[in-house]
Structures are given as C-alpha cells and as structure tokens.
Design a protein around this motif. Structure first.
Motif, PDB file in Angstrom:
ATOM      1  N   TYR A  33       0.853  -1.186   0.000  1.00 17.92           N
ATOM      2  CA  TYR A  33       0.000   0.000   0.000  1.00 17.92           C
ATOM      3  C   TYR A  33       0.889   1.237   0.000  1.00 17.92           C
ATOM      4  N   PHE A  35       0.331   5.476   1.002  1.00 23.55           N
ATOM      5  CA  PHE A  35      -0.582   6.405   1.669  1.00 23.55           C
ATOM      6  C   PHE A  35      -0.036   7.826   1.608  1.00 23.55           C
ATOM      7  N   ARG A  50      -5.258   6.524  -0.023  1.00 25.16           N
ATOM      8  CA  ARG A  50      -4.407   5.341  -0.072  1.00 25.16           C
ATOM      9  C   ARG A  50      -4.541   4.676  -1.440  1.00 25.16           C
ATOM     10  N   ARG A  97       1.532  -5.248   2.118  1.00 25.50           N
ATOM     11  CA  ARG A  97       0.171  -5.773   2.096  1.00 25.50           C
ATOM     12  C   ARG A  97       0.129  -7.239   2.490  1.00 25.50           C
ATOM     13  N   ASN A  98       1.210  -7.950   2.283  1.00 26.99           N
ATOM     14  CA  ASN A  98       1.176  -9.388   2.547  1.00 26.99           C
ATOM     15  C   ASN A  98       1.484  -9.714   3.994  1.00 26.99           C
ATOM     16  N   ASN A 100      -0.026  -8.827   7.695  1.00 25.65           N
ATOM     17  CA  ASN A 100      -1.147  -8.190   8.378  1.00 25.65           C
ATOM     18  C   ASN A 100      -0.718  -7.066   9.304  1.00 25.65           C
ATOM     19  N   ALA A 101       0.356  -7.290  10.000  1.00 29.94           N
ATOM     20  CA  ALA A 101       0.755  -6.334  11.033  1.00 29.94           C
ATOM     21  C   ALA A 101       1.892  -5.455  10.567  1.00 29.94           C
ATOM     22  N   GLY A 102       2.037  -5.276   9.282  1.00 32.92           N
ATOM     23  CA  GLY A 102       3.166  -4.517   8.774  1.00 32.92           C
ATOM     24  C   GLY A 102       3.169  -3.072   9.209  1.00 32.92           C
ATOM     25  N   LYS A 103       4.336  -2.601   9.556  1.00 32.83           N
ATOM     26  CA  LYS A 103       4.501  -1.203   9.941  1.00 32.83           C
ATOM     27  C   LYS A 103       4.433  -0.330   8.703  1.00 32.83           C
ATOM     28  N   SER A 104       4.228   0.951   8.919  1.00 32.79           N
ATOM     29  CA  SER A 104       4.312   1.931   7.845  1.00 32.79           C
ATOM     30  C   SER A 104       5.662   2.618   7.906  1.00 32.79           C
ATOM     31  N   PHE A 106       7.628   6.018   6.658  1.00 35.76           N
ATOM     32  CA  PHE A 106       7.266   7.369   6.254  1.00 35.76           C
ATOM     33  C   PHE A 106       8.424   8.090   5.574  1.00 35.76           C
TER      34      PHE A 106
ATOM     35  N   TYR B  31      -4.712  -4.906  15.066  1.00 37.54           N
ATOM     36  CA  TYR B  31      -3.276  -4.642  15.049  1.00 37.54           C
ATOM     37  C   TYR B  31      -3.040  -3.231  15.554  1.00 37.54           C
ATOM     38  N   TYR B  33      -0.145  -0.171  16.979  1.00 38.58           N
ATOM     39  CA  TYR B  33       1.203   0.333  16.731  1.00 38.58           C
ATOM     40  C   TYR B  33       1.475   1.542  17.612  1.00 38.58           C
ATOM     41  N   TYR B  35       4.186   4.838  17.193  1.00 40.04           N
ATOM     42  CA  TYR B  35       5.170   5.574  16.423  1.00 40.04           C
ATOM     43  C   TYR B  35       5.573   6.797  17.240  1.00 40.04           C
ATOM     44  N   GLN B 101      -3.464   2.318   8.320  1.00 39.81           N
ATOM     45  CA  GLN B 101      -3.414   2.487   9.767  1.00 39.81           C
ATOM     46  C   GLN B 101      -4.042   3.830  10.101  1.00 39.81           C
TER      47      GLN B 101
END
Lengths: 116, 112
Positions: A33, A35, A50, A97-98, A100-104, A106, B31, B33, B35, B101
């Motif tokens: 993804y 954003f 997004r 995307r693959n 589930n709990a992936g961080k973003s 920036f 989920y 988080y 930051y 998120q």
C-alpha cells in the motif's frame, strides 16, 4: 527494507490553484500500500488517500488524487482547488500488504502552505 | 466515525521518571502500533502488537520501552527512566489488517 523519499521539503500554492507533491519509494515487495497523510499544526496524523499497488487505477478522494507509477516507484499527490485548510505537512508512507501487522514507513514530509 | 483516542494529550515529566501513554484503538481493529515523531523529523515506527504480543519492534524500542494491552480496549506504551531525547510526539495507530493504519491525535511528551 523500504525507503520513502519526498524531495520537496517545502511548497506553496495560491488558494484555488493545483499543487502536486512528489514521493518516490524503493522496495522489493510486489504487494503493498501507499498512503498520503496530512499533519496540520495540531500535529494529528490524518489519512488523506491510499493506493493499493495491485490496482492500476489511481485513487481519488474529492480534491485529492494520486499519480501512481508502479514501474517508476513514484506516488505523487495532486491537490486541486487548494484551500487554506490544506496548509499542513504531508507525509507519504509505504505499508506491506502481505503482512497483516506490517509497519508503515514514512518519508520526511513536505510542508505545504496555501496562500490567500 | 470511530477514532483512535490517546491520553494524555500533553505530558511533562522529569528525566528519569516513568511515563505511561494510553491509547484506545478502534474497537474492531486487531493490530496496534506506536510511532514517535521528534519535532521537525519524520514519523518513526516503534512497535507493532497483535494477539497480545509484539509482532515487530524497531531498534529504538529497547528495554526502556514496553507495551501492554491490559484489558479489551486500552493499549499502553510505558517508558521507563525517561531521557531528554524521549521528548517527542507519540502516536498510536490501529488497523483491522491489510489496510491503512488510523492514527490517534498523539501525546506530546516533554522530558525536562
């Protein structure tokens, strides 16, 4: 590891005009993804738009649209009919995307000032 | 529309003290988080949490930090023995999974 680059630290635009904010990213992932978040002076992080990488059609949300170029790894944000309330820091972000709990991840942000 | 909430909005503490930052994620999200954003810098990932355990943590998230979901709604970040460089905006975020998120309004932490 993913990296996100925003090459324009600051931009300005006249009210009612159109402005484009640039973002490039680097990843070996194929499914992800992208954003754009807006951070006004209050420092709250607000999701603007997004894009899912598997979708070729560019996302749009009212006055906000993106130009997603997957091969070039480019994801620019176009703001049409700019309003004074659009003045904020804008962050481009990447998320897997693959997972589930992936961080973003920036970018450094672009400060946009809309002038009356 | 459901929102992520965070308390307090501002926290001032003395160096060496412990602080607990609280978050209430959106109710159907799974989920969570944390930051942080040091003033003038980019948003940095600290930790992700799923099914009552840490999924991933960054290099920043050392033994000084811990997270907990003490009940069905709250999600907390504890910072032990705060340092001057811990001064930052701390954001909580949540997602139902494979989606954007959604961020809370942040807690502005100032360590003196």
């Amino acid at each position: 590891a993913q990296t996100v680059t925003q090459s324009q630290p600051e931009m300005s635009v006249q009210e009612a005009e159109t402005v484009t904010l640039s973002c490039t990213y680097d990843t070996s992932e194929s499914n992800y993804y992208l954003f754009w978040y807006k951070q006004p002076p209050s420092r709250q992080m607000i999701l603007v738009i997004r894009q899912e990488a598997y979708k070729q059609q560019n996302a749009t949300e009212n006055r906000f649209s993106v130009n997603f170029q997957k091969a070039a790894k480019s994801f620019s944000l176009k703001i049409s009919d700019s309003q004074l309330g659009d003045t904020a820091m804008y962050f481009c972000a990447f998320g897997k995307r693959n997972t589930n709990a992936g961080k973003s991840t920036f970018g450094d942000g672009t400060t946009l000032t809309v002038k009356p | 529309e459901p929102e992520v909430t965070q308390t307090p909005s501002h926290q001032v503490t003395q160096m060496g003290q412990e602080v607990i930052l609280r978050c209430v994620p959106i109710s159907n999200h799974l989920y969570f988080y944390w930051y942080r954003q040091i003033l003038g810098q980019k948003v940095e990932f600290l930790v992700s949490f799923y099914n009552n355990e840490i999924s991933e943590k960054s290099e920043i998230f050392d033994d000084q930090f811990s997270v907990e979901r003490p009940d069905g709604s709250n999600f907390t970040l504890k910072i032990r023995s705060t340092k001057l460089e811990d001064s930052a905006m701390y954001f909580c975020a949540s997602t139902p999974g494979r989606s954007a998120q959604y961020f809370g309004p942040g807690t502005r932490l100032l360590v003196l």
